[in-house]
Write a protein that holds these residues in place. Structure first.
Motif, PDB file in Angstrom:
ATOM      1  N   ARG A 168      18.340  32.694  -8.286  1.00 44.31           N
ATOM      2  CA  ARG A 168      18.125  32.570  -9.767  1.00 44.31           C
ATOM      3  C   ARG A 168      16.538  33.189 -10.309  1.00 44.31           C
ATOM      4  O   ARG A 168      16.452  34.009 -11.245  1.00 44.31           O
ATOM      5  N   CYS A 169      15.768  32.908  -9.437  1.00 42.33           N
ATOM      6  CA  CYS A 169      14.261  33.562  -9.706  1.00 42.33           C
ATOM      7  C   CYS A 169      14.129  34.803  -9.452  1.00 42.33           C
ATOM      8  O   CYS A 169      13.692  35.796  -9.896  1.00 42.33           O
ATOM      9  N   ARG A 170      15.095  35.463  -8.227  1.00 41.77           N
ATOM     10  CA  ARG A 170      15.168  36.492  -7.970  1.00 41.77           C
ATOM     11  C   ARG A 170      15.708  37.509  -9.023  1.00 41.77           C
ATOM     12  O   ARG A 170      15.291  38.596  -9.654  1.00 41.77           O
ATOM     13  N   GLU A 171      16.818  37.024  -9.670  1.00 39.60           N
ATOM     14  CA  GLU A 171      17.743  37.717 -10.695  1.00 39.60           C
ATOM     15  C   GLU A 171      16.619  37.853 -12.080  1.00 39.60           C
ATOM     16  O   GLU A 171      16.586  38.903 -12.640  1.00 39.60           O
ATOM     17  N   LEU A 172      15.710  36.915 -12.358  1.00 36.95           N
ATOM     18  CA  LEU A 172      14.853  37.017 -13.407  1.00 36.95           C
ATOM     19  C   LEU A 172      13.728  37.881 -13.216  1.00 36.95           C
ATOM     20  O   LEU A 172      13.106  38.223 -13.986  1.00 36.95           O
ATOM     21  N   VAL A 173      12.898  37.784 -12.024  1.00 33.69           N
ATOM     22  CA  VAL A 173      11.822  38.380 -11.795  1.00 33.69           C
ATOM     23  C   VAL A 173      11.797  39.535 -11.240  1.00 33.69           C
ATOM     24  O   VAL A 173      10.703  40.347 -11.701  1.00 33.69           O
ATOM     25  N   ASP A 174      12.839  39.847 -10.359  1.00 29.41           N
ATOM     26  CA  ASP A 174      12.683  41.199  -9.728  1.00 29.41           C
ATOM     27  C   ASP A 174      12.759  42.495 -10.567  1.00 29.41           C
ATOM     28  O   ASP A 174      11.960  43.309 -10.148  1.00 29.41           O
ATOM     29  N   PRO A 175      13.378  42.400 -11.995  1.00 29.34           N
ATOM     30  CA  PRO A 175      13.367  43.629 -12.765  1.00 29.34           C
ATOM     31  C   PRO A 175      11.882  44.059 -13.020  1.00 29.34           C
ATOM     32  O   PRO A 175      11.609  45.144 -13.315  1.00 29.34           O
ATOM     33  N   PHE A 176      10.748  43.265 -12.845  1.00 30.85           N
ATOM     34  CA  PHE A 176       9.450  43.460 -12.991  1.00 30.85           C
ATOM     35  C   PHE A 176       8.621  43.707 -11.772  1.00 30.85           C
ATOM     36  O   PHE A 176       7.549  44.111 -11.900  1.00 30.85           O
ATOM     37  N   GLY A 177       9.310  43.592 -10.796  1.00 34.03           N
ATOM     38  CA  GLY A 177       8.580  43.864  -9.344  1.00 34.03           C
ATOM     39  C   GLY A 177       8.358  45.482  -8.966  1.00 34.03           C
ATOM     40  O   GLY A 177       8.297  46.180 -10.111  1.00 34.03           O
ATOM     41  N   PRO A 178       8.806  45.951  -7.916  1.00 31.25           N
ATOM     42  CA  PRO A 178       9.293  44.970  -6.857  1.00 31.25           C
ATOM     43  C   PRO A 178       8.498  43.847  -6.261  1.00 31.25           C
ATOM     44  O   PRO A 178       7.109  44.081  -6.082  1.00 31.25           O
ATOM     45  N   VAL A 179       9.303  42.555  -5.754  1.00 33.33           N
ATOM     46  CA  VAL A 179       8.512  41.750  -5.398  1.00 33.33           C
ATOM     47  C   VAL A 179       8.941  41.351  -3.875  1.00 33.33           C
ATOM     48  O   VAL A 179       9.991  41.322  -3.588  1.00 33.33           O
ATOM     49  N   LEU A 212       0.767  44.055 -15.702  1.00 30.48           N
ATOM     50  CA  LEU A 212       0.483  43.130 -14.545  1.00 30.48           C
ATOM     51  C   LEU A 212       1.859  42.846 -13.957  1.00 30.48           C
ATOM     52  O   LEU A 212       2.911  42.149 -14.271  1.00 30.48           O
ATOM     53  N   ARG A 213       2.041  43.575 -12.490  1.00 34.58           N
ATOM     54  CA  ARG A 213       3.356  43.367 -12.067  1.00 34.58           C
ATOM     55  C   ARG A 213       3.326  42.233 -11.046  1.00 34.58           C
ATOM     56  O   ARG A 213       2.431  42.160 -10.187  1.00 34.58           O
ATOM     57  N   PRO A 214       4.380  41.527 -10.758  1.00 32.91           N
ATOM     58  CA  PRO A 214       4.498  40.649  -9.836  1.00 32.91           C
ATOM     59  C   PRO A 214       4.776  41.420  -8.360  1.00 32.91           C
ATOM     60  O   PRO A 214       5.711  42.228  -8.198  1.00 32.91           O
ATOM     61  N   ARG A 215       3.841  40.848  -7.458  1.00 35.45           N
ATOM     62  CA  ARG A 215       3.972  41.448  -6.246  1.00 35.45           C
ATOM     63  C   ARG A 215       4.560  40.680  -5.072  1.00 35.45           C
ATOM     64  O   ARG A 215       5.047  41.033  -4.195  1.00 35.45           O
ATOM     65  N   ARG A 216       4.230  39.333  -5.179  1.00 38.50           N
ATOM     66  CA  ARG A 216       4.684  38.451  -4.301  1.00 38.50           C
ATOM     67  C   ARG A 216       5.091  37.170  -5.090  1.00 38.50           C
ATOM     68  O   ARG A 216       4.816  36.796  -6.231  1.00 38.50           O
ATOM     69  N   GLY A 217       6.416  36.581  -4.326  1.00 32.87           N
ATOM     70  CA  GLY A 217       6.821  35.406  -5.127  1.00 32.87           C
ATOM     71  C   GLY A 217       7.177  34.185  -4.132  1.00 32.87           C
ATOM     72  O   GLY A 217       7.681  34.807  -2.691  1.00 32.87           O
ATOM     73  N   ARG A 218       7.203  32.995  -4.378  1.00 29.08           N
ATOM     74  CA  ARG A 218       7.752  32.326  -3.387  1.00 29.08           C
ATOM     75  C   ARG A 218       8.143  30.985  -4.239  1.00 29.08           C
ATOM     76  O   ARG A 218       7.646  30.294  -5.278  1.00 29.08           O
ATOM     77  N   LEU A 219       9.615  30.404  -3.906  1.00 27.40           N
ATOM     78  CA  LEU A 219       9.976  29.352  -4.411  1.00 27.40           C
ATOM     79  C   LEU A 219       9.537  28.086  -3.854  1.00 27.40           C
ATOM     80  O   LEU A 219       9.349  28.005  -2.510  1.00 27.40           O
ATOM     81  N   LEU A 220       9.517  27.086  -4.560  1.00 27.83           N
ATOM     82  CA  LEU A 220       8.914  25.897  -3.912  1.00 27.83           C
ATOM     83  C   LEU A 220       9.917  24.998  -4.633  1.00 27.83           C
ATOM     84  O   LEU A 220      10.064  24.455  -5.950  1.00 27.83           O
ATOM     85  N   ASP A 221      10.795  23.852  -3.775  1.00 30.61           N
ATOM     86  CA  ASP A 221      11.690  22.999  -4.199  1.00 30.61           C
ATOM     87  C   ASP A 221      10.841  21.751  -4.472  1.00 30.61           C
ATOM     88  O   ASP A 221      11.065  20.744  -3.828  1.00 30.61           O
ATOM     89  N   MET A 222      10.385  21.524  -5.648  1.00 30.58           N
ATOM     90  CA  MET A 222       9.644  20.440  -6.180  1.00 30.58           C
ATOM     91  C   MET A 222      10.615  19.390  -6.436  1.00 30.58           C
ATOM     92  O   MET A 222      10.173  18.160  -6.206  1.00 30.58           O
ATOM     93  N   PHE A 223      11.799  19.619  -6.780  1.00 31.83           N
ATOM     94  CA  PHE A 223      12.955  18.879  -7.399  1.00 31.83           C
ATOM     95  C   PHE A 223      14.083  18.891  -6.708  1.00 31.83           C
ATOM     96  O   PHE A 223      15.049  19.295  -7.361  1.00 31.83           O
ATOM     97  N   PRO A 224      14.346  18.377  -5.424  1.00 28.09           N
ATOM     98  CA  PRO A 224      15.818  18.584  -4.836  1.00 28.09           C
ATOM     99  C   PRO A 224      16.478  17.978  -5.775  1.00 28.09           C
ATOM    100  O   PRO A 224      16.419  16.510  -6.376  1.00 28.09           O
ATOM    101  N   GLN A 225      17.931  18.234  -5.452  1.00 32.62           N
ATOM    102  CA  GLN A 225      19.142  17.266  -6.061  1.00 32.62           C
ATOM    103  C   GLN A 225      19.338  17.863  -7.466  1.00 32.62           C
ATOM    104  O   GLN A 225      20.203  17.192  -8.055  1.00 32.62           O
ATOM    105  N   THR A 226      18.300  18.710  -8.152  1.00 32.14           N
ATOM    106  CA  THR A 226      18.288  18.924  -9.329  1.00 32.14           C
ATOM    107  C   THR A 226      18.505  20.547  -9.361  1.00 32.14           C
ATOM    108  O   THR A 226      18.215  21.295  -8.262  1.00 32.14           O
ATOM    109  N   VAL A 265       4.127  33.341  -8.601  1.00 32.78           N
ATOM    110  CA  VAL A 265       4.190  34.475  -8.321  1.00 32.78           C
ATOM    111  C   VAL A 265       2.668  35.211  -8.497  1.00 32.78           C
ATOM    112  O   VAL A 265       1.765  34.586  -9.166  1.00 32.78           O
ATOM    113  N   ALA A 266       2.290  36.220  -7.604  1.00 36.02           N
ATOM    114  CA  ALA A 266       1.030  36.626  -7.904  1.00 36.02           C
ATOM    115  C   ALA A 266       1.192  38.198  -8.291  1.00 36.02           C
ATOM    116  O   ALA A 266       1.841  39.074  -7.935  1.00 36.02           O
ATOM    117  N   LEU A 267       0.435  38.492  -9.380  1.00 30.66           N
ATOM    118  CA  LEU A 267       0.476  39.677 -10.211  1.00 30.66           C
ATOM    119  C   LEU A 267      -0.810  40.243 -10.194  1.00 30.66           C
ATOM    120  O   LEU A 267      -1.804  39.821 -10.035  1.00 30.66           O
TER     121      LEU A 267
END
Length: 374
Positions: free
Chosen positions: A31-42, A348-362, A369-371
Protein backbone atom coordinates in the motif's frame (compact mmCIF):
# COMPACT_ATOMS: atom_id res chain seq x y z
CA UNK A 1 -2.59 -14.12 17.18
CA UNK A 2 -5.44 -16.09 18.72
CA UNK A 3 -8.13 -14.20 20.67
CA UNK A 4 -11.10 -15.84 22.31
CA UNK A 5 -12.98 -12.53 22.37
CA UNK A 6 -12.69 -12.29 18.58
CA UNK A 7 -13.63 -15.94 18.13
CA UNK A 8 -16.75 -15.40 20.25
CA UNK A 9 -17.60 -12.20 18.32
CA UNK A 10 -17.44 -10.15 21.51
CA UNK A 11 -14.84 -7.81 20.00
CA UNK A 12 -13.91 -7.35 16.34
CA UNK A 13 -11.48 -4.44 16.72
CA UNK A 14 -8.58 -6.46 15.29
CA UNK A 15 -9.87 -6.46 11.74
CA UNK A 16 -6.80 -8.22 10.26
CA UNK A 17 -6.41 -10.89 12.94
CA UNK A 18 -7.29 -13.72 10.54
CA UNK A 19 -4.51 -12.65 8.16
CA UNK A 20 -1.07 -14.22 8.85
CA UNK A 21 1.29 -11.60 10.20
CA UNK A 22 3.73 -11.84 7.28
CA UNK A 23 0.82 -11.14 4.94
CA UNK A 24 -0.22 -8.16 7.04
CA UNK A 25 3.24 -6.64 6.69
CA UNK A 26 3.37 -7.35 2.97
CA UNK A 27 -0.03 -5.73 2.37
CA UNK A 28 0.95 -2.60 4.29
CA UNK A 29 4.24 -2.33 2.43
CA UNK A 30 2.50 -2.72 -0.91
CA UNK A 31 0.00 0.00 0.00
CA UNK A 32 2.78 2.43 0.88
CA UNK A 33 4.74 1.62 -2.28
CA UNK A 34 1.64 2.08 -4.42
CA UNK A 35 1.01 5.56 -3.03
CA UNK A 36 4.55 6.90 -2.56
CA UNK A 37 6.57 5.39 -5.43
CA UNK A 38 5.06 7.67 -8.11
CA UNK A 39 6.88 10.58 -6.41
CA UNK A 40 10.22 8.72 -6.13
CA UNK A 41 12.17 6.63 -6.96
CA UNK A 42 12.20 5.45 -3.35
CA UNK A 43 14.73 3.15 -1.68
CA UNK A 44 12.49 1.08 0.58
CA UNK A 45 14.29 -0.29 3.63
CA UNK A 46 13.11 -3.47 5.40
CA UNK A 47 9.93 -3.04 7.38
CA UNK A 48 10.12 -2.72 11.16
CA UNK A 49 7.96 -5.55 12.47
CA UNK A 50 6.25 -5.61 15.84
CA UNK A 51 5.43 -8.27 18.35
CA UNK A 52 2.10 -9.72 17.22
CA UNK A 53 0.55 -9.35 20.69
CA UNK A 54 1.34 -7.78 24.03
CA UNK A 55 2.65 -4.64 22.33
CA UNK A 56 0.22 -1.97 23.49
CA UNK A 57 1.45 0.39 26.22
CA UNK A 58 -1.97 1.95 26.73
CA UNK A 59 -5.35 0.48 27.65
CA UNK A 60 -8.38 2.62 26.84
CA UNK A 61 -11.09 0.84 28.78
CA UNK A 62 -14.74 1.87 28.50
CA UNK A 63 -16.48 1.13 31.79
CA UNK A 64 -19.78 -0.71 31.85
CA UNK A 65 -21.71 -3.05 34.10
CA UNK A 66 -22.56 -2.01 37.64
CA UNK A 67 -20.60 -0.46 40.46
CA UNK A 68 -20.40 -3.88 42.15
CA UNK A 69 -19.56 -5.75 38.95
CA UNK A 70 -17.89 -3.31 36.56
CA UNK A 71 -16.64 -4.27 33.13
CA UNK A 72 -13.47 -2.77 31.62
CA UNK A 73 -13.25 -3.01 27.85
CA UNK A 74 -15.70 -1.85 25.22
CA UNK A 75 -19.42 -1.18 24.94
CA UNK A 76 -21.54 -3.20 22.53
CA UNK A 77 -23.92 -1.44 20.08
CA UNK A 78 -26.56 -1.32 22.80
CA UNK A 79 -24.23 0.31 25.32
CA UNK A 80 -23.67 -2.86 27.35
CA UNK A 81 -20.18 -3.38 28.73
CA UNK A 82 -17.93 -6.13 27.31
CA UNK A 83 -15.07 -7.02 29.64
CA UNK A 84 -11.69 -7.24 27.88
CA UNK A 85 -9.24 -7.23 30.77
CA UNK A 86 -7.39 -10.17 29.23
CA UNK A 87 -7.17 -8.69 25.72
CA UNK A 88 -4.01 -10.22 24.21
CA UNK A 89 -2.90 -6.86 22.77
CA UNK A 90 -1.89 -5.85 26.32
CA UNK A 91 1.23 -7.26 27.96
CA UNK A 92 0.69 -9.41 31.03
CA UNK A 93 2.06 -6.64 33.27
CA UNK A 94 -0.64 -4.24 32.05
CA UNK A 95 -3.35 -6.89 32.23
CA UNK A 96 -2.42 -7.52 35.86
CA UNK A 97 -3.35 -3.95 36.83
CA UNK A 98 -6.89 -4.10 35.47
CA UNK A 99 -8.52 -6.34 38.14
CA UNK A 100 -7.12 -4.03 40.83
CA UNK A 101 -8.63 -1.03 39.06
CA UNK A 102 -11.97 -2.82 38.76
CA UNK A 103 -11.86 -3.49 42.51
CA UNK A 104 -11.11 0.19 43.10
CA UNK A 105 -14.16 1.18 41.03
CA UNK A 106 -16.30 -0.80 43.46
CA UNK A 107 -14.49 0.44 46.58
CA UNK A 108 -14.79 4.11 45.60
CA UNK A 109 -18.36 3.62 44.36
CA UNK A 110 -17.58 5.00 40.93
CA UNK A 111 -20.87 4.25 39.21
CA UNK A 112 -20.28 3.27 35.56
CA UNK A 113 -21.77 5.70 33.08
CA UNK A 114 -24.74 4.21 31.26
CA UNK A 115 -24.81 5.55 27.70
CA UNK A 116 -28.49 4.80 26.87
CA UNK A 117 -29.84 6.50 30.01
CA UNK A 118 -27.01 9.05 30.39
CA UNK A 119 -26.68 8.22 34.09
CA UNK A 120 -23.64 7.36 36.18
CA UNK A 121 -20.20 8.89 36.59
CA UNK A 122 -17.26 6.78 35.38
CA UNK A 123 -16.88 6.67 31.59
CA UNK A 124 -13.36 5.34 31.00
CA UNK A 125 -10.29 4.05 32.78
CA UNK A 126 -7.12 4.90 30.83
CA UNK A 127 -3.88 3.14 31.78
CA UNK A 128 -0.43 3.79 30.29
CA UNK A 129 2.60 1.64 31.13
CA UNK A 130 6.17 2.88 30.85
CA UNK A 131 9.12 0.69 29.81
CA UNK A 132 10.04 0.54 33.51
CA UNK A 133 6.62 -0.87 34.40
CA UNK A 134 5.29 2.28 36.05
CA UNK A 135 1.68 3.23 35.39
CA UNK A 136 -0.34 6.33 34.73
CA UNK A 137 -4.02 5.79 35.61
CA UNK A 138 -6.73 8.23 34.56
CA UNK A 139 -10.41 8.04 35.53
CA UNK A 140 -12.66 9.84 33.06
CA UNK A 141 -15.69 11.13 34.97
CA UNK A 142 -18.89 12.90 34.00
CA UNK A 143 -18.53 15.41 36.84
CA UNK A 144 -16.53 16.25 39.95
CA UNK A 145 -19.08 14.48 42.15
CA UNK A 146 -16.87 11.42 42.66
CA UNK A 147 -13.64 13.33 43.33
CA UNK A 148 -13.95 13.21 47.14
CA UNK A 149 -14.32 9.42 47.02
CA UNK A 150 -11.38 9.12 44.64
CA UNK A 151 -9.21 11.09 47.02
CA UNK A 152 -10.47 9.18 50.06
CA UNK A 153 -9.64 5.76 48.63
CA UNK A 154 -6.50 6.74 46.71
CA UNK A 155 -4.17 5.42 49.49
CA UNK A 156 -5.74 1.98 49.04
CA UNK A 157 -5.11 2.09 45.29
CA UNK A 158 -1.50 3.18 45.69
CA UNK A 159 -0.90 0.38 48.21
CA UNK A 160 -2.64 -2.26 46.07
CA UNK A 161 -1.03 -1.04 42.85
CA UNK A 162 2.30 0.61 43.80
CA UNK A 163 3.30 0.86 40.13
CA UNK A 164 0.61 3.55 39.72
CA UNK A 165 2.85 6.60 40.08
CA UNK A 166 0.47 9.06 38.40
CA UNK A 167 -3.27 9.02 39.08
CA UNK A 168 -5.68 11.64 37.81
CA UNK A 169 -9.32 12.37 37.14
CA UNK A 170 -10.44 13.81 33.83
CA UNK A 171 -13.79 15.56 33.67
CA UNK A 172 -15.93 14.95 30.59
CA UNK A 173 -19.42 16.37 31.26
CA UNK A 174 -20.61 16.23 27.64
CA UNK A 175 -22.43 13.23 26.24
CA UNK A 176 -20.42 12.75 23.07
CA UNK A 177 -18.07 10.26 21.42
CA UNK A 178 -14.76 11.57 22.74
CA UNK A 179 -12.32 9.95 25.12
CA UNK A 180 -11.56 12.81 27.50
CA UNK A 181 -12.47 16.35 28.50
CA UNK A 182 -10.38 19.47 28.90
CA UNK A 183 -10.08 19.53 32.71
CA UNK A 184 -7.60 17.21 34.42
CA UNK A 185 -7.17 16.86 38.19
CA UNK A 186 -3.90 15.19 39.17
CA UNK A 187 -4.32 13.32 42.46
CA UNK A 188 -0.76 12.12 43.08
CA UNK A 189 2.41 14.00 43.90
CA UNK A 190 3.94 12.96 40.60
CA UNK A 191 2.33 14.45 37.50
CA UNK A 192 4.38 12.81 34.74
CA UNK A 193 5.15 9.27 33.63
CA UNK A 194 8.73 8.75 32.53
CA UNK A 195 9.13 6.86 29.26
CA UNK A 196 12.71 5.66 28.70
CA UNK A 197 13.01 5.57 24.91
CA UNK A 198 16.48 4.73 23.56
CA UNK A 199 18.78 7.15 25.41
CA UNK A 200 16.09 9.79 25.95
CA UNK A 201 13.74 10.05 28.93
CA UNK A 202 10.40 11.44 27.77
CA UNK A 203 7.89 12.75 30.28
CA UNK A 204 4.19 12.13 29.69
CA UNK A 205 1.57 14.29 31.35
CA UNK A 206 -1.98 12.90 31.53
CA UNK A 207 -3.18 14.67 28.38
CA UNK A 208 0.01 14.12 26.35
CA UNK A 209 -0.06 11.80 23.32
CA UNK A 210 2.48 9.03 22.88
CA UNK A 211 2.62 6.23 20.31
CA UNK A 212 0.84 3.11 21.51
CA UNK A 213 3.69 0.71 20.62
CA UNK A 214 6.79 1.55 22.65
CA UNK A 215 9.26 -0.72 20.84
CA UNK A 216 8.23 0.47 17.38
CA UNK A 217 8.15 4.10 18.53
CA UNK A 218 11.74 3.70 19.71
CA UNK A 219 12.69 2.37 16.27
CA UNK A 220 10.93 5.31 14.60
CA UNK A 221 12.94 7.82 16.64
CA UNK A 222 16.19 5.97 15.90
CA UNK A 223 15.44 6.10 12.18
CA UNK A 224 14.61 9.78 12.39
CA UNK A 225 17.86 10.48 14.21
CA UNK A 226 19.88 8.52 11.65
CA UNK A 227 18.31 10.27 8.68
CA UNK A 228 18.60 13.74 10.19
CA UNK A 229 22.26 13.17 11.11
CA UNK A 230 22.95 11.95 7.58
CA UNK A 231 21.59 15.25 6.24
CA UNK A 232 23.78 17.20 8.69
CA UNK A 233 21.49 20.21 9.30
CA UNK A 234 22.47 23.11 11.54
CA UNK A 235 18.81 23.94 12.23
CA UNK A 236 15.77 21.66 12.55
CA UNK A 237 12.07 22.20 13.10
CA UNK A 238 9.98 19.37 14.56
CA UNK A 239 6.40 20.22 13.61
CA UNK A 240 3.56 18.38 15.37
CA UNK A 241 6.26 17.47 17.89
CA UNK A 242 4.05 15.98 20.61
CA UNK A 243 6.16 15.36 23.71
CA UNK A 244 9.35 16.00 21.72
CA UNK A 245 10.30 12.49 20.61
CA UNK A 246 11.96 13.50 17.34
CA UNK A 247 13.27 16.87 18.55
CA UNK A 248 15.03 15.39 21.57
CA UNK A 249 16.48 12.49 19.59
CA UNK A 250 18.00 14.72 16.88
CA UNK A 251 19.38 17.37 19.25
CA UNK A 252 23.12 17.91 18.99
CA UNK A 253 25.49 20.59 20.37
CA UNK A 254 25.36 23.51 17.98
CA UNK A 255 22.21 22.31 16.21
CA UNK A 256 19.23 24.61 16.81
CA UNK A 257 16.04 22.57 17.23
CA UNK A 258 12.52 23.99 17.55
CA UNK A 259 9.48 21.85 18.37
CA UNK A 260 5.92 23.08 17.72
CA UNK A 261 2.79 21.41 19.09
CA UNK A 262 -0.77 22.61 19.73
CA UNK A 263 -1.09 20.79 23.08
CA UNK A 264 0.25 22.88 25.96
CA UNK A 265 0.46 19.73 28.10
CA UNK A 266 2.64 18.02 25.50
CA UNK A 267 4.88 21.10 25.26
CA UNK A 268 5.26 21.18 29.04
CA UNK A 269 6.23 17.50 28.93
CA UNK A 270 8.79 18.16 26.19
CA UNK A 271 10.29 21.08 28.07
CA UNK A 272 10.71 18.97 31.20
CA UNK A 273 12.51 16.29 29.22
CA UNK A 274 14.73 18.91 27.54
CA UNK A 275 15.65 20.46 30.87
CA UNK A 276 16.50 17.06 32.35
CA UNK A 277 18.78 16.39 29.38
CA UNK A 278 20.37 19.84 29.56
CA UNK A 279 19.78 20.62 25.88
CA UNK A 280 20.40 24.34 25.60
CA UNK A 281 19.83 24.49 21.83
CA UNK A 282 16.31 23.02 21.90
CA UNK A 283 13.18 25.15 22.20
CA UNK A 284 9.51 24.16 22.32
CA UNK A 285 6.43 26.30 21.82
CA UNK A 286 2.68 25.72 21.77
CA UNK A 287 1.03 26.67 18.51
CA UNK A 288 -0.23 25.65 15.11
CA UNK A 289 2.48 24.14 12.90
CA UNK A 290 1.28 25.80 9.71
CA UNK A 291 0.88 29.22 11.31
CA UNK A 292 4.34 28.94 12.82
CA UNK A 293 5.95 28.11 9.48
CA UNK A 294 4.08 30.80 7.55
CA UNK A 295 4.99 33.42 10.15
CA UNK A 296 8.69 32.52 10.51
CA UNK A 297 11.31 35.00 9.39
CA UNK A 298 13.57 32.27 7.97
CA UNK A 299 13.39 28.57 7.14
CA UNK A 300 15.56 25.89 8.78
CA UNK A 301 17.81 23.42 6.99
CA UNK A 302 15.55 20.45 7.77
CA UNK A 303 11.95 19.96 8.88
CA UNK A 304 10.51 16.91 10.62
CA UNK A 305 6.73 16.53 10.34
CA UNK A 306 4.62 13.96 12.16
CA UNK A 307 1.03 15.06 11.50
CA UNK A 308 -2.29 13.41 12.34
CA UNK A 309 -4.06 11.24 9.75
CA UNK A 310 -5.19 14.22 7.68
CA UNK A 311 -1.55 15.06 6.82
CA UNK A 312 0.09 18.48 6.78
CA UNK A 313 -2.37 19.96 4.29
CA UNK A 314 -1.96 22.24 1.27
CA UNK A 315 -0.87 25.38 3.14
CA UNK A 316 2.10 23.81 4.92
CA UNK A 317 2.99 21.63 1.93
CA UNK A 318 2.97 24.74 -0.25
CA UNK A 319 5.18 26.57 2.21
CA UNK A 320 7.67 23.69 2.26
CA UNK A 321 7.71 23.67 -1.55
CA UNK A 322 8.54 27.37 -1.73
CA UNK A 323 10.67 27.67 1.40
CA UNK A 324 13.99 26.37 0.16
CA UNK A 325 14.12 23.82 3.00
CA UNK A 326 16.69 21.28 1.87
CA UNK A 327 15.45 18.14 3.61
CA UNK A 328 12.23 16.85 5.18
CA UNK A 329 11.65 13.76 7.31
CA UNK A 330 7.93 12.95 7.08
CA UNK A 331 6.42 10.43 9.51
CA UNK A 332 2.87 9.48 8.53
CA UNK A 333 0.15 7.19 9.83
CA UNK A 334 -1.76 7.50 6.54
CA UNK A 335 0.02 7.02 3.22
CA UNK A 336 -2.99 8.44 1.34
CA UNK A 337 -2.65 11.86 2.97
CA UNK A 338 1.15 11.59 2.64
CA UNK A 339 0.70 11.13 -1.12
CA UNK A 340 -1.55 14.17 -1.34
CA UNK A 341 1.07 16.23 0.47
CA UNK A 342 3.86 14.91 -1.77
CA UNK A 343 1.88 16.00 -4.82
CA UNK A 344 1.81 19.55 -3.42
CA UNK A 345 5.60 19.76 -3.03
CA UNK A 346 7.10 18.22 -6.17
CA UNK A 347 10.55 19.71 -5.59
CA UNK A 348 10.94 17.59 -2.46
CA UNK A 349 11.33 14.01 -3.63
CA UNK A 350 11.08 10.92 -1.40
CA UNK A 351 14.47 9.19 -1.45
CA UNK A 352 14.09 6.60 1.32
CA UNK A 353 11.09 5.00 2.96
CA UNK A 354 10.41 2.56 5.75
CA UNK A 355 7.24 0.98 7.05
CA UNK A 356 6.89 0.58 10.81
CA UNK A 357 4.13 -1.73 11.99
CA UNK A 358 2.86 0.31 14.92
CA UNK A 359 -0.55 -1.41 14.90
CA UNK A 360 -0.46 -5.18 14.20
CA UNK A 361 -3.75 -7.00 13.55
CA UNK A 362 -5.19 -3.89 11.86
CA UNK A 363 -4.68 -2.10 8.57
CA UNK A 364 -3.01 0.85 10.32
CA UNK A 365 0.72 1.55 10.26
CA UNK A 366 3.39 4.24 10.39
CA UNK A 367 5.55 5.05 7.39
CA UNK A 368 8.52 7.41 7.40
CA UNK A 369 10.08 8.92 4.29
CA UNK A 370 13.16 11.09 3.79
CA UNK A 371 12.63 13.86 1.25
CA UNK A 372 15.26 16.05 -0.35
CA UNK A 373 15.10 18.85 -2.87
CA UNK A 374 15.85 18.27 -6.54
Amino acid sequence: MQCHHYDAARCRSCTWIELPYADQLAAKQERCRELVDPFGPVDWLPAVASAEQGFRNKAKMAVGGTVDAPTLGILDPGGVGVDLRDCPLYPASLQAALPVLAEFVTLARLVPYDVPTRRGELKYVLVTESPDGELMVRFVLRSSEALPRLRKHLPWLLAALPRAVVVSANLLPEHKAVLEGEQEVVLTERATLRMRINDVDLHLRPQSFFQTNTAVAAALYRIGREWVDAAGPRSVWDLYCGVGGFALHVARPGRAVVGIETSTEAVASAEQSRDDLGLADVRFAAGDATAFALGAAAAPDLVVVNPPRRGIGPALAGWLEESGVRDVVYSSCNAASLARDLAAMPSLRPRRGRLLDMFPQTGHYEVVVALSRD
